[in-house]
Design an enzyme around this catalytic site. Structure first.
Site, mmCIF file in Angstrom:
data_model
loop_
_atom_site.group_PDB
_atom_site.id
_atom_site.type_symbol
_atom_site.label_atom_id
_atom_site.label_comp_id
_atom_site.label_asym_id
_atom_site.label_seq_id
_atom_site.Cartn_x
_atom_site.Cartn_y
_atom_site.Cartn_z
ATOM 1 C CG HIS A 146 -10.518 -2.230 4.087
ATOM 2 N ND1 HIS A 146 -10.380 -2.069 5.142
ATOM 3 C CD2 HIS A 146 -11.472 -2.870 3.613
ATOM 4 C CE1 HIS A 146 -11.548 -2.486 6.072
ATOM 5 N NE2 HIS A 146 -12.293 -2.968 4.893
HETATM 6 C C1 BDR Z 1 -8.881 -6.361 3.364
HETATM 7 O O1 BDR Z 1 -9.455 -7.462 2.810
HETATM 8 C C2 BDR Z 1 -9.938 -7.430 1.597
HETATM 9 O O2 BDR Z 1 -11.194 -7.642 1.602
HETATM 10 C C3 BDR Z 1 -9.774 -6.061 1.208
HETATM 11 O O3 BDR Z 1 -9.526 -5.861 -0.336
HETATM 12 C C4 BDR Z 1 -8.709 -5.603 1.979
HETATM 13 O O4 BDR Z 1 -7.410 -5.425 1.734
HETATM 14 C C5 BDR Z 1 -9.669 -5.704 4.365
HETATM 15 O O5 BDR Z 1 -9.835 -6.341 5.647
#
Ligand code: BDR
Ligand code: CA
Length: 316
Positions: A244
């Protein structure tokens, strides 16, 4: 002479993918990281503040200023994600405890002071976690809204739905009230939602390439990926896991790898069922004002090539 580097503040809750994003930013000559602000999210604040410094030390950049920020969302109790990221948030490899100090100033005050003192619209804010620090800064000092160049945020999802509830993505779900403050502030905002990050899937080949670098950074990113992949592969039945947060830095460095559209996005803050949903008017079925550039595609291979190239600049 005007500098050609883009100054950024990274607001983050590391998290393995936040860690990779920080490493990518610190290895990108196009960017100057003027500070890292931490927030409670994937794990509580004490751990995100520790992890951010651990990543800076891994990058041999103990000169980076790290500021601790808000330890809980504006209104809701904190929800964390140890089920994804492990007990420390950076599970997967044992790294030394950081020795570089945390800055004494609170993240919110650092953000306010930095935007007040810099020339208007010369610093970009990258948010990789819940937007609590940014919302607090905007509430305490509304005058900074016109001084922020733009905000690039990992968060939300539309056609992809959610990842913590059927309709909400984690960062938005943890602090929807903060996200609403930020989206309503009239600042240029670019959203990197699940619709993009679920196309940026890690692969066994990429992990192998990282290990072949024979560096601690390569080993750390490979081991972090091994760790968080197990959760996503099981959940989605995919061959890899969405990476992500690095997509935010990827967009800054190589925007041509992404496409999107300027649309209206509203944040749900009241419904129990859809709390934190990013209601994205992709097809312009309302007259609500366009307030965000919502990305929806990524050149996956181009992005991973960029990552490998940049991560390979770290020495053994
Ligand atoms: C987001 O949530 C966190 O778990 C990750 O770091 C990312 O920023 C993804 O949904
Ligand atoms: Ca994050």
């Amino acid at each position: 002479m005007r500098s050609t580097t883009q100054k950024i503040i990274i607001d983050t809750d590391p998290g393995q993918d936040d860690g990779v994003a920080i490493l990518l930013a610190l290895a990108s000559p196009e960017l100057e990281v003027i500070g890292i602000t931490t927030v409670a999210g994937n794990v509580p604040l004490a751990l995100t503040s520790r992890n951010a410094r651990m990543v800076c030390e891994l990058a041999k950049r103990s000169d980076i200023k790290v500021f601790a920020g808000c330890d809980r969302p504006l209104k809701k109790p904190l929800v964390t994600a140890e089920n994804v990221h492990g007990k420390t948030g950076l599970d997967g490899i044992d790294l030394p405890e950081p020795t570089m100090p945390l800055q004494a100033q609170h993240s919110v005050d650092f953000i306010i002071e930095t935007f007040r003192n810099a020339p208007e619209k010369t610093i970009t804010l990258c948010t990789l976690g819940p937007m609590t620090n940014i919302a607090q800064a905007l509430m305490k000092a509304p005058d900074i809204a016109t001084r922020i160049q733009k905000i690039i945020s990992m968060g939300g999802g539309f056609f992809e739905g959610g990842n913590i509830t059927p309709s909400a993505e984690f960062n938005m779900f943890v602090d929807p009230d903060a996200a609403k403050v930020v989206f309503d502030a009239g600042i240029e905002i670019i959203v990197v939602p699940l619709d993009v990050t679920h196309k940026a899937l890690t692969s066994a080949t990429w992990i192998k390439e990282l290990r072949a670098l024979n560096t601690l950074v390569g080993e750390a990113v490979a081991s972090w990926t091994d760790f968080f992949e197990r959760y996503d592969k099981e959940k989605y039945g995919s061959a890899g896991a969405p990476l992500h947060d690095p997509c935010v830095i990827g967009y800054l460095v190589a925007p041509h790898l992404f496409t999107g559209k300027q649309i209206n996005v509203e944040i749900e803050t009241t419904s129990e069922l859809t709390m934190g949903a990013t209601v994205a008017d992709w097809w312009k079925v309302t007259d609500r004002p366009k307030n965000a550039y919502f990305l929806n595609t990524i050149d996956r291979d181009g992005f991973f090539d960029l990552l490998t190239e940049r991560l390979s600049s770290y020495s053994a």
